[in-house]
Design an enzyme around this catalytic site. Structure first.
Site, PDB file in Angstrom:
ATOM      1  N   HIS A 127       6.483   3.739   3.270  1.00  0.00           N
ATOM      2  CA  HIS A 127       7.141   2.456   2.983  1.00  0.00           C
ATOM      3  C   HIS A 127       6.244   1.619   2.076  1.00  0.00           C
ATOM      4  O   HIS A 127       5.058   1.423   2.366  1.00  0.00           O
ATOM      5  CB  HIS A 127       7.379   1.672   4.280  1.00  0.00           C
ATOM      6  CG  HIS A 127       8.592   2.065   5.041  1.00  0.00           C
ATOM      7  ND1 HIS A 127       8.690   3.240   5.749  1.00  0.00           N
ATOM      8  CD2 HIS A 127       9.779   1.423   5.225  1.00  0.00           C
ATOM      9  CE1 HIS A 127       9.875   3.304   6.336  1.00  0.00           C
ATOM     10  NE2 HIS A 127      10.557   2.217   6.034  1.00  0.00           N
ATOM     11  N   ASN A 161      -1.275   7.187   4.731  1.00  0.00           N
ATOM     12  CA  ASN A 161      -0.180   6.363   5.219  1.00  0.00           C
ATOM     13  C   ASN A 161      -0.398   5.906   6.653  1.00  0.00           C
ATOM     14  O   ASN A 161      -0.114   4.760   6.998  1.00  0.00           O
ATOM     15  CB  ASN A 161       1.129   7.163   5.119  1.00  0.00           C
ATOM     16  CG  ASN A 161       2.346   6.353   5.526  1.00  0.00           C
ATOM     17  OD1 ASN A 161       2.480   5.197   5.186  1.00  0.00           O
ATOM     18  ND2 ASN A 161       3.238   6.986   6.274  1.00  0.00           N
TER      19      ASN A 161
END
Length: 292
Positions: A127, A161
């Protein structure tokens, strides 16, 4: 805020597409969110990059979602940048749900990177606008769903991430929530000429964030951060090397991306740094220039 984003995006998810009319009420990023005295506009593009901006089917260039907006690159099929409004006083808890990912019908599918890139490897759907950032106010549930667009993700190695990138996101979001602040956060990849090609997509080796908020003394603060996954993506079947976070001048992000953030560079605590960049070892103990 409890972190419920640790779940890997490294999985089989449902792929869906909404009607183009479903986006009519999405207002997107508000440049005046921090107050009329602190308007923070979208960045300007270097002239040679403008032709690479993906056009919406109505001829515009900005994809508006709930509390955030995105500008896409045609050639890279990834976002040039995202920008989100965060209201720390109104943040809500919304569970992730079934994680349906959406192709945005407002731009051509061939200008988006879909699920095929992320199957059977160590790449996460990272994201760019963190799922929790726009989840505030009456539109919290819609904002949650909107973050699950392929336009809002970029290929990040799972070790970046879920570790280093997550630490930076936690630091920024916790500041807004703990101090009930409003913030504007720009995020994006660095498109390098030597980024490796994988399944027809060139994988960014670096990612950046630019956090803007009003400090306790009433002045604007714009802090930029840079992270690398270069060592992690040399071989996507074997991860090695380290990954670090650096606080860098806003001008460094401008040089790397071709984006012009205008007046924000004047509110950068690194504008007159003792070094060109500052390695952040531990956000908790703030061995960096604080946001506030």
């Amino acid at each position: 805020m409890k972190n419920n984003d640790l779940k890997s995006t490294h999985f089989s998810a449902e792929i869906e597409q909404l009607s183009i009319y479903d986006y009519d009420k999405r207002l997107g990023y508000n440049p005046d969110f921090l107050g009329s005295s602190y308007s923070v506009p979208h960045p300007y593009f270097r002239p040679d990059l403008k032709e690479d901006i993906a056009l919406l089917k109505d001829g515009s260039t900005i994809l508006d979602y709930t509390h955030f907006s995105i500008v896409m690159s045609k050639s890279r099929r990834l976002a040039y940048y995202t920008v989100v409004n965060i209201d720390g006083a109104l943040l809500k808890e919304v569970k992730r749900g079934k994680d349906s990912w959406y192709i945005d019908p407002r731009i051509d599918a061939c200008e988006q990177t879909g699920p095929e890139l992320y199957a059977g490897n160590d790449l996460d759907r990272g994201h760019l606008v963190r799922r929790q950032d726009p989840i505030w106010g009456e539109e919290a549930n819609q904002a949650n769903e909107d973050t699950f667009h392929f336009t809002n993700c970029s290929p990040q190695h799972k070790d970046l991430n879920q570790k280093t990138w997550l630490d930076l996101e936690d630091y920024l979001l916790n500041n807004t929530e703990n101090f009930k602040l409003k913030a504007t956060v720009f995020t994006g990849p660095v498109f390098g000429s030597d980024d490796p090609d994988y399944r027809g997509i060139r994988i960014p080796k670096e990612f950046w964030k630019l956090a803007v908020m009003v400090k306790k003394d009433g002045n604007l603060s714009a802090s930029a951060y840079l992270q690398s996954q270069a060592n992690l993506i040399r071989d996507l079947d074997f991860s090695f090397g380290d990954y670090k976070t650096y606080q860098v001048p806003v001008t460094r992000i401008e040089e790397l991306t071709g984006l012009d953030f205008g007046e924000l560079r004047k509110h950068d605590p690194m504008a007159k740094p003792r070094a060109a960049m500052l390695r952040i070892v531990d956000f908790e103990h703030e061995n960096h220039l604080p946001l506030l």
